[in-house]
Design a protein around this motif. Structure first.
Motif, short mmCIF file in Angstrom:
data_model
loop_
_atom_site.label_atom_id
_atom_site.label_comp_id
_atom_site.label_asym_id
_atom_site.label_seq_id
_atom_site.Cartn_x
_atom_site.Cartn_y
_atom_site.Cartn_z
N VAL A 1 0.82 -1.15 0.15
CA VAL A 1 -0.21 0.17 -0.09
C VAL A 1 0.80 1.36 -0.16
O VAL A 1 0.50 2.30 -0.60
N PHE A 2 1.90 1.46 0.85
CA PHE A 2 2.66 2.77 1.03
C PHE A 2 3.50 2.67 -0.21
O PHE A 2 3.69 3.85 -0.90
N SER A 3 4.15 1.59 -0.64
CA SER A 3 4.85 1.65 -1.89
C SER A 3 3.95 2.21 -3.22
O SER A 3 4.51 2.95 -3.95
N TYR A 4 2.76 1.77 -3.29
CA TYR A 4 1.91 2.05 -4.38
C TYR A 4 1.48 3.56 -4.43
O TYR A 4 1.55 4.32 -5.40
N PHE A 5 1.15 3.93 -3.10
CA PHE A 5 0.48 5.33 -3.00
C PHE A 5 1.57 6.37 -3.29
O PHE A 5 1.43 7.47 -3.62
N SER A 6 2.93 5.94 -2.79
CA SER A 6 3.92 7.01 -2.69
C SER A 6 4.23 7.45 -4.08
O SER A 6 4.85 8.51 -4.59
N GLU A 7 3.93 6.34 -5.10
CA GLU A 7 4.63 6.37 -6.56
C GLU A 7 3.76 7.25 -7.41
O GLU A 7 3.83 7.44 -8.47
N VAL A 8 2.54 7.79 -6.68
CA VAL A 8 1.64 8.48 -7.49
C VAL A 8 1.55 10.07 -6.88
O VAL A 8 0.67 10.88 -7.03
N LEU A 9 2.42 10.33 -5.84
CA LEU A 9 2.33 11.60 -5.06
C LEU A 9 3.75 12.50 -5.68
O LEU A 9 4.81 11.74 -5.87
N ALA A 10 3.46 13.58 -5.77
CA ALA A 10 4.76 14.65 -5.64
C ALA A 10 5.39 14.90 -4.48
O ALA A 10 4.89 14.49 -3.49
N ARG A 11 6.42 15.16 -4.57
CA ARG A 11 7.40 15.48 -3.61
C ARG A 11 6.69 16.20 -2.50
O ARG A 11 6.91 15.85 -1.18
N GLU A 12 6.20 17.42 -2.72
CA GLU A 12 5.71 18.18 -1.58
C GLU A 12 4.39 17.55 -1.08
O GLU A 12 3.99 18.17 -0.01
N VAL B 1 6.91 6.73 6.19
CA VAL B 1 7.34 7.71 5.03
C VAL B 1 8.86 7.47 4.94
O VAL B 1 9.13 7.42 3.44
N ILE B 2 9.73 7.35 5.63
CA ILE B 2 11.30 7.43 5.58
C ILE B 2 11.60 6.07 4.97
O ILE B 2 12.47 6.04 3.85
N THR B 3 10.82 5.08 5.37
CA THR B 3 11.10 3.67 4.59
C THR B 3 10.85 3.58 3.08
O THR B 3 11.61 3.09 2.48
N VAL B 4 9.73 4.33 2.67
CA VAL B 4 9.34 4.52 1.39
C VAL B 4 10.41 5.32 0.61
O VAL B 4 10.77 4.90 -0.53
N GLU B 5 10.71 6.19 1.28
CA GLU B 5 11.59 7.33 0.48
C GLU B 5 12.87 6.78 0.33
O GLU B 5 13.87 7.44 -0.56
N LEU B 6 13.66 5.94 1.31
CA LEU B 6 15.11 5.55 1.16
C LEU B 6 15.18 4.47 0.19
O LEU B 6 16.41 4.30 0.09
N TYR B 7 14.27 3.59 -0.06
CA TYR B 7 14.56 2.65 -1.15
C TYR B 7 14.13 2.96 -2.51
O TYR B 7 13.13 3.64 -2.70
N PRO B 8 14.96 2.49 -3.61
CA PRO B 8 14.81 2.72 -5.02
C PRO B 8 13.49 1.96 -5.34
O PRO B 8 12.98 0.97 -4.74
N PRO C 1 19.34 9.34 7.19
CA PRO C 1 19.29 10.61 6.06
C PRO C 1 17.94 11.26 6.36
O PRO C 1 16.97 10.61 6.04
N ASP C 2 18.02 12.72 5.79
CA ASP C 2 16.83 13.33 5.65
C ASP C 2 16.08 13.21 4.22
O ASP C 2 17.07 13.60 3.42
N THR C 3 15.05 12.62 4.20
CA THR C 3 14.58 12.51 2.60
C THR C 3 13.31 13.46 2.35
O THR C 3 12.85 13.24 1.05
N ARG C 4 13.24 14.68 2.89
CA ARG C 4 12.11 15.57 2.76
C ARG C 4 12.27 16.17 1.61
O ARG C 4 11.26 16.53 0.71
N THR C 5 13.64 16.52 0.95
CA THR C 5 13.79 17.45 0.08
C THR C 5 14.38 16.38 -1.19
O THR C 5 14.44 16.90 -2.55
N GLN C 6 14.24 15.03 -1.18
CA GLN C 6 14.63 14.10 -2.10
C GLN C 6 13.29 13.88 -3.05
O GLN C 6 12.21 13.59 -2.51
N VAL C 7 13.71 13.58 -4.17
CA VAL C 7 12.50 12.93 -5.33
C VAL C 7 12.70 11.58 -4.81
O VAL C 7 13.76 10.96 -4.43
N LEU C 8 11.43 10.72 -5.37
CA LEU C 8 11.48 9.26 -5.19
C LEU C 8 12.36 8.85 -6.06
O LEU C 8 12.17 8.32 -7.28
N MET C 9 13.26 7.95 -5.62
CA MET C 9 14.36 7.13 -6.25
C MET C 9 13.77 6.01 -6.84
O MET C 9 12.97 5.39 -6.30
#
Length: 727
Positions: free
Chosen positions: A262-273, A656-663, A719-727
Motif C-alpha cells: 500500500v505505501f509503495s503503491y501510493f507513494s509512487e503517484v504523489l509529488a514530493r511536496e 514515510v522514511i522507509t518508502v523514500e529511502l529505497y529505490p 538521512p533526511d529525505t524531505r527534499t529528495q525525489v522518489l528514487m
C-alpha cells in the motif's frame, strides 16, 4: 570448362557473402543513427521541460505521443522481419565490408558497444544513470498531472486495505478468549492463536513485498487481500481449533502484504511536496481499523444470544459473527482495487513505457476534469525507461509435467525475491537498511509488547479485584431448600446439603470444597468457572446441566444419575462487565491515536521526518516509563492513551522514511522485510511481556521504555529525505 564454371560459382558465392555483410552493416548504421536521433530528441525535450517554470511549458507544446511513437516505429521497423537474401542481386557489385568488421563477433571501430558485449557491471552502471534521470523526470511529470481526484480515489481504496491490516491485529486479542473457551482449549494451548497470526503476517509481509517488485503493486495487493478475505470468512465457520488456527495463519499471511504494498503503491503517484503529508493521512486508516474492530467487538461479542446451533456438533457463537464483520473492509478493498490501474512508476522501472504513459495520461486527465480544465493537454511525449538487464534463469523444458513447471516457476519467483532482498544490503542502501532494522525492531517490540497484550493486563487487574471480593462460607447445613438464584464469586467449605434442589440457576466462579450433597437435584444449571473439589454426592440427580466430569475434582459420586448433560465449553457474557470493559479500553486507546495522526500529517513536511521520528520515540519511551507508577485502572488507561498518541507519530514518519529511502526496484521488498521484522518483534514482545504480566510490571515497562529511547536515537542518524525525489 568445368573448372571455369566452378571458379565463377565461387566468385558469385563470394559476392553474395560480401553483399550480405555490407547490407548488415548498412542496417546497423541506419538503426544507430535513428536511435541517436531519438536520444537527442528525448534529451532536448527533457532539458526543455526541466528549465521551464510554467507547468504547461514542461514539454514540447502540442506534442502528441501517438505521432512520435509511430515515427519511431516506422524507423525501427524498416528492417523488422526483413529477409536480407531477398535483396541480393547476382552480378551486382555490393561493395566491400568495413575493415573494422572483419568478423561477426567483432565491433566496428568508432561504434558504441552492443549490450551483449558488455559485462554486468557496465549494464548496471548504465541502468543506475537511467534511473536517476527517470527519477527527476518522473517528479516533473507527477507535478504536471497534479494532485486531485485520482489520488483521492486511490487514497480511499488503499485505505480500506490498510484498515483491514489494523483490524487483523485487533481481532487476535478480541477473539482469543472467546475462541479458546468455545473450542475448549486448555491453558497450555492458549496464546497460540495470537502467535500463529503474527507468524503468518511475518512471512506474508516478506513474500508479498518481494512479489510487488516482481509483478506489480496492484496485482500483488489484489492477490494478498483476496487470500486474507477468503480464509478470514472460512475461519468463522470451522469448528476444530486446529483448522481454525490454519485459517487464521493464512489469513495473516494474506494481510501481511498490505502495509508494504500500500505505501509503495501510493507513494509512487504523489509529488514530493505532497508525499509526507498524504502518506501520514493514509496511516489514519490503520487507526480507523482499530476503532472499527473495537466497536464491533463491543457491540457483537458479548451478545451470546446471537448464537445458534445445528445439532450438538456445530455451534455458531457471536464471536464468529464478529470475525465475518471484520472481513468486510478486506472484501471492499478487493472489489475497489479491480478498478484501479497499476503504478506507472513500477511500469517504467520494468520497461513498459506505453502502459505507464497511458496511466499517467489517465491521472492527468482525471485531475484536470475534476478541476474544470478538460481542455488541458498532457504534453509528455517520451519518458526515460531504465536499461533492462536480462536475468539468466534455468527453466525446465516444456515437455515436463505441469506440476514440475509450476514448481520451477515458484522456485524461480522465490529466488528472484531473494535476490532483490539481498540487494537491499548493497551500497548505497546497506547502511540505511541496518539503521531501519534497528528502528523498526525497537519500535515494534515496545509498541506491540504493551498494546496487544494490554487486555490481559486489564483482565489481571480486574481478576485481582474480583478475587478480593470473594465470599467464604464454612460449615453450613442446608436441607429441603430450593436454590433458584445465581451464586457468584463464592467458596463453600465443609457444607452439608440434604434434600436440596438447585433449579434454573447459574454458578459463576463458585467452588465447593469438602462438602456433602445427599438426595439433591441439579436441574437446568449453567456454570462458569465452577468446581466441586473433594466432595461427596449420594443419590443425586443431574438433569440438563453442563456439569461435566472434569468439574468434579477428586469427588465421589455414589448412586448418582445424569440426564441430558450439555457437553462442550460454555460461553456466557451475561452481566459480564469485564468483557465490555476490555473492548471499551481498546476503543479509547485507539481513539487516542487520532490527535497524533493529525499532528504528524500537518507537521511531516514542515519539521521533517527525522525530528518527528526521534522525538516521538523518545517521548513514547518516557511516557511508557511512567506506566510503572500506575496504581489504578484509570491511571493505567490514561497513560496508555498518552503512549499510543505519542507512538503513532513515530509509526507515520517511519513509514514515510522507509518508502523514500529505497529505490523503486526494491522499495516493496525492503518495506516488506522491515514489516516482517516488525511482526517478529511483536511476537517476541508478546511472549516476554505476557509471561511477566502476572508477576511484575516493572520489567516489561522498563524494557519497553529503554528500547524505544535507543531506537529513537538511532532513527536520528538516518538521512533526511524531505527534499529528495522518489528514487
Amino acid at each position: 570448362m568445368e573448372e571455369t564454371y566452378k571458379d565463377r560459382t565461387s566468385l558469385v558465392k563470394g559476392a553474395k557473402d560480401i553483399a550480405k555483410e555490407v547490407k548488415r552493416q548498412a542496417v546497423k548504421k541506419v538503426n544507430k543513427a535513428v536511435d541517436k536521433a531519438q536520444d537527442g530528441y528525448t534529451q532536448r525535450s527533457y532539458n526543455r521541460f526541466q528549465d521551464e517554470d510554467d507547468d504547461d511549458d514542461y514539454y514540447v507544446q502540442g506534442g502528441n505521443y501517438g505521432v512520435e511513437a509511430n515515427d519511431d516505429e516506422g524507423s525501427s521497423e524498416a528492417t523488422e522481419g526483413h529477409d536480407e537474401d531477398d535483396e541480393i542481386y547476382e552480378g551486382e557489385y555490393q561493395g566491400i565490408p568495413n575493415v573494422g568488421q572483419g568478423k561477426d563477433g567483432m565491433v566496428a571501430l568508432g561504434q558504441p558497444m552492443r549490450d551483449e558485449y558488455k559485462d554486468r557491471h557496465e549494464l548496471e552502471t548504465e541502468r543506475k544513470a537511467d534511473e536517476e534521470e527517470l527519477a527527476q523526470q518522473y517528479e516533473l511529470i507527477i507535478q504536471e498531472c497534479g494532485h486531485g481526484r485520482f489520488q483521492w480515489a486511490l487514497f480511499f481504496v488503499l485505505g480500506m486495505a490498510l484498515m483491514a491490516d489494523g483490524i487483523e491485529v485487533f481481532v487476535v486479542g478480541f477473539v482469543l478468549p472467546s475462541a479458546e473457551t468455545d473450542m475448549c482449549i486448555p491453558n497450555s494451548g492458549s496464546g497460540w492463536l495470537g502467535d500463529i497470526v503474527y507468524l503468518g503476517m511475518m512471512v506474508g509481509a516478506f513474500f508479498w513485498g518481494g512479489l510487488a517488485d516482481k509483478v506489480g503493486r496492484r496485482q500483488s495487493l489484489l492477490i494478498c487481500m483476496s487470500v486474507n478475505g477468503f480464509f478470514a470468512f472460512l475461519s468463522s465457520f470451522v469448528q476444530g481449533y486446529g483448522f481454525f488456527l490454519f485459517c487464521r495463519l493464512f489469513s495473516g499471511f494474506g494481510i501481511g502484504g498490505a502495509v508494504p504494498t500500500v505505501f509503495s503503491y501510493f507513494s509512487e503517484v504523489l509529488a514530493r511536496e505532497k508525499r509526507g503529508e498524504h502518506l501520514s493521512w493514509l496511516c489514519m486508516f490503520w487507526m480507523i481499523g482499530g476503532i472499527y474492530a473495537s466497536a464491533m467487538a463491543w457491540a457483537i461479542i458479548p451478545h451470546y444470544g446471537w448464537s445458534f446451533s445445528m445439532g450438538s456438533a456445530y455451534q455458531f457463537h457471536s464471536w464468529r459473527v464478529f470475525v465475518i464483520v471484520c472481513a468486510l473492509p478486506c472484501v471492499s478493498s478487493v472489489v475497489a482495487l479491480t478498478f484501479m490501474p497499476e503504478s506507472p512508476r513500477f511500469l517504467l522501472e520494468v520497461g513498459k513505457h506505453d502502459e505507464a504513459w497511458m496511466i499517467l495520461k489517465q491521472i492527468h486527465d482525471t485531475n484536470m476534469r475534476a478541476r474544470g480544465q478538460p481542455e488541458k493537454v498532457f504534453t509528455v511525449n517520451r519518458i526515460k525507461t531504465p536499461k533492462q538487464i536480462d536475468e539468466l534463469i534455468e527453466i525446465e523444458s516444456d515437455t515436463g509435467t505441469w506440476y514440475r513447471r509450476c514448481f520451477v516457476r515458484i522456485r524461480t519467483e522465490l529466488y528472484g525475491i531473494w535476490l532483490t532482498f539481498m540487494r537491499c544490503f548493497n551500497y548505497p542502501v546497506k547502511d540505511n537498511t541496518i539503521k531501519l532494522t534497528a528502528v523498526w525492531f525497537t519500535l515494534s517490540f515496545g509498541y506491540y509488547g504493551l498494546s496487544v497484550w494490554f487486555p490481559d493486563v486489564i483482565k489481571h487487574l480486574q481478576s485481582d479485584e474480583y478475587a478480593s471480593r470473594v465470599k467464604h462460607f464454612r460449615n453450613e447445613e442446608v436441607s429441603h431448600f430450593v436454590f433458584n438464584f445465581t451464586l457468584e464469586n463464592q467458596i463453600h467449605r465443609n457444607g452439608e446439603y440434604i434434600n436440596d434442589r438447585f433449579i434454573m440457576m447459574k454458578f459463576k466462579s463458585v467452588t465447593f470444597e469438602d462438602s456433602l450433597f445427599k438426595n439433591c437435584v441439579f436441574e437446568d444449571i449453567t456454570s462458569l468457572n465452577t468446581y466441586f473439589r473433594n466432595c461427596t454426592f449420594v443419590n443425586t440427580t443431574f438433569y440438563n446441566t453442563d456439569l461435566e466430569q472434569y468439574k468434579f475434582v477428586d469427588s465421589e459420586l455414589i448412586n448418582c444419575t445424569f440426564f441430558h448433560i450439555r457437553t462442550g465449553c460454555q460461553i456466557s457474557f451475561d452481566d459480564d462487565y469485564s468483557a465490555y470493559w476490555i473492548y471499551f479500553v481498546n476503543f479509547l486507546g485507539t481513539l487516542a491515536v487520532l490527535p497524533g495522526n493529525i499532528v504528524s500529517a500537518l507537521l511531516m513536511d514542515r519539521i521533517g521526518r527525522l525530528t518527528m521520528l526521534g522525538g516521538s520515540m523518545v517521548l513514547s519511551g518516557i511516557s511508557c516509563f511512567f506506566l510503572w507508577f500506575g496504581t489504578s485502572e484509570s491511571m493505567m488507561i490514561g497513560m496508555l492513551c498518552l503512549y499510543n498518541g505519542l507512538t503513532i507519530s513515530a509509526w507515520n514518519s517511519l513509514d514515510v522514511i522507509t518508502v523514500e529511502l529505497y529505490p523503486t526496484d526494491r522499495r516493496a521488498t525492503g518495506f516488506g522485510f522491515l514489516n516482517a521484522l516488525c511482526k517478529a518483534a511483536a511476537v517476541l514482545g508478546n511472549l516476554i511481556f505476557g509471561s511477566l504480566v502476572g508477576i511484575t510490571k516493572a520489567i516489561p515497562i522498563l524494557l519497553a521504555s529503554t528500547v524505544l529511547v535507543c531506537g529513537g536515537l538511532v532513527g536520528l542518524r538516518l538521512p533526511d529525505t524531505r527534499t529528495q525525489v522518489l528514487m
